[in-house]
Design an enzyme around this catalytic site. Structure first.
Site, short mmCIF file in Angstrom:
data_model
loop_
_atom_site.label_atom_id
_atom_site.label_comp_id
_atom_site.label_asym_id
_atom_site.label_seq_id
_atom_site.Cartn_x
_atom_site.Cartn_y
_atom_site.Cartn_z
N ASN A 11 0.82 -1.21 0.00
CA ASN A 11 0.00 0.00 0.00
C ASN A 11 0.85 1.26 0.00
OD1 ASN A 11 -2.64 -1.22 0.16
ND2 ASN A 11 -2.22 -1.70 2.30
N GLY A 107 15.77 0.74 6.11
CA GLY A 107 14.56 1.19 5.44
C GLY A 107 14.15 2.59 5.87
N ALA A 108 13.77 3.41 4.90
CA ALA A 108 13.38 4.79 5.20
C ALA A 108 12.22 4.85 6.19
CB ALA A 108 13.00 5.51 3.90
N ASP A 109 11.28 3.93 6.06
CA ASP A 109 10.12 3.94 6.94
C ASP A 109 10.52 3.68 8.39
OD1 ASP A 109 10.87 1.37 6.18
OD2 ASP A 109 8.83 0.58 6.23
#
Length: 257
Positions: A11, A107-109
């Site tokens: 998503n 990871g950027a998130d």
């Protein structure tokens, strides 16, 4: 008000936020076949649903774990609003030290979640983000990002279970009333729901043992709200945690005149 976008493998989370409040958090399907125009239409539709004029969006920032779509999404935003959005990546000021073997591979998130959590919770912190993968990130007592774990996401596990077994059906993620199921579907629901809750509880215990102290616990991601109430630990749930982190990074990296 800025547009915040978190692009995941399943998503894309779209939000609008300013220093006062989060105006909305919505999800659209990540699709490699879509053009920049199609993503622009998706974003425009979300704004219209929430009665937010395009003119109120003054900037944008993207966090992405899907590099092939970065240019497409940046082009969609440029087409819609006329500005180039920021992209979370190496070289961006985050305000935290990343104590990893190779900080550029994180990871950027996971970094954005940590940035938001540090502002609102006392360290050390364990941040649980439940999406396609379940990630658990750790911030030490000094506010350094020191690592974490990456696990198969709840739906990934469920799809694998149903897809690899001839007699187990695809099911909805309703919480069963009891751990001990009395039919195949309830047994599967118990396994996937309570199994994930127990896994998170167990990893928290081990992480806190390594930290040698209790940690603040915060969860985010579309599936976390179903699992965290089943955990034995008290875990705060924030649907817009990553959006808050993106706003912090946006403000921190604005060009200074």
């Amino acid at each position: 008000m800025i547009l915040t976008i978190d692009m995941g493998n399943t998503n894309i989370v779209i939000g609008a936020i300013d220093n006062e409040r989060t105006y909305f958090v919505e999800r659209v399907t990540t699709n490699h076949a879509k053009t920049d125009l199609e993503y622009a239409v998706n974003i425009k539709s979300v704004l219209e649903i929430h009665n937010i004029p395009q003119s109120e969006i003054t900037g944008g920032i993207i966090s992405s774990v899907v590099p092939p779509l970065n240019s497409t999404l940046k082009s969609a935003i440029k087409k819609l609003f006329g500005f180039e959005p920021m992209l979370v990546g190496s070289g961006m000021k985050t305000g935290i030290n990343i104590l990893m073997d190779n900080p550029k591979t994180v990871g950027a998130d996971m970094i954005v979640d940590a940035v938001a959590a540090i502002r609102d919770y006392p360290c050390p912190i364990i941040v649980i983000d439940m999406g396609t993968a379940t990630t658990m990130s750790v911030v030490d007592p000094s506010g350094n990002y020191i690592g974490g774990v990456i696990l198969p996401g709840l739906k990934v596990s469920l799809d694998s279970l149903s897809g690899k077994t001839a007699q187990l059906p695809y099911i909805s993620l309703d919480v069963p009333g009891n751990v001990i199921g009395k039919n195949t579907i309830d047994c599967m629901r118990s396994g996937i729901m309570y199994g994930n809750a127990a896994m998170i509880d167990g990893i928290i215990d081990r992480m806190e043992k390594e930290l040698k102290r209790p940690a603040s616990l915060v969860a985010t991601g579309g599936l976390a709200k179903f699992i965290t109430p089943l955990c034995r630990h008290k875990i705060s749930y924030e649907d817009d945690l990553l959006l808050k982190g993106l706003l912090i990074l946006y403000n921190k990296n604005l060009p200074r005149s």
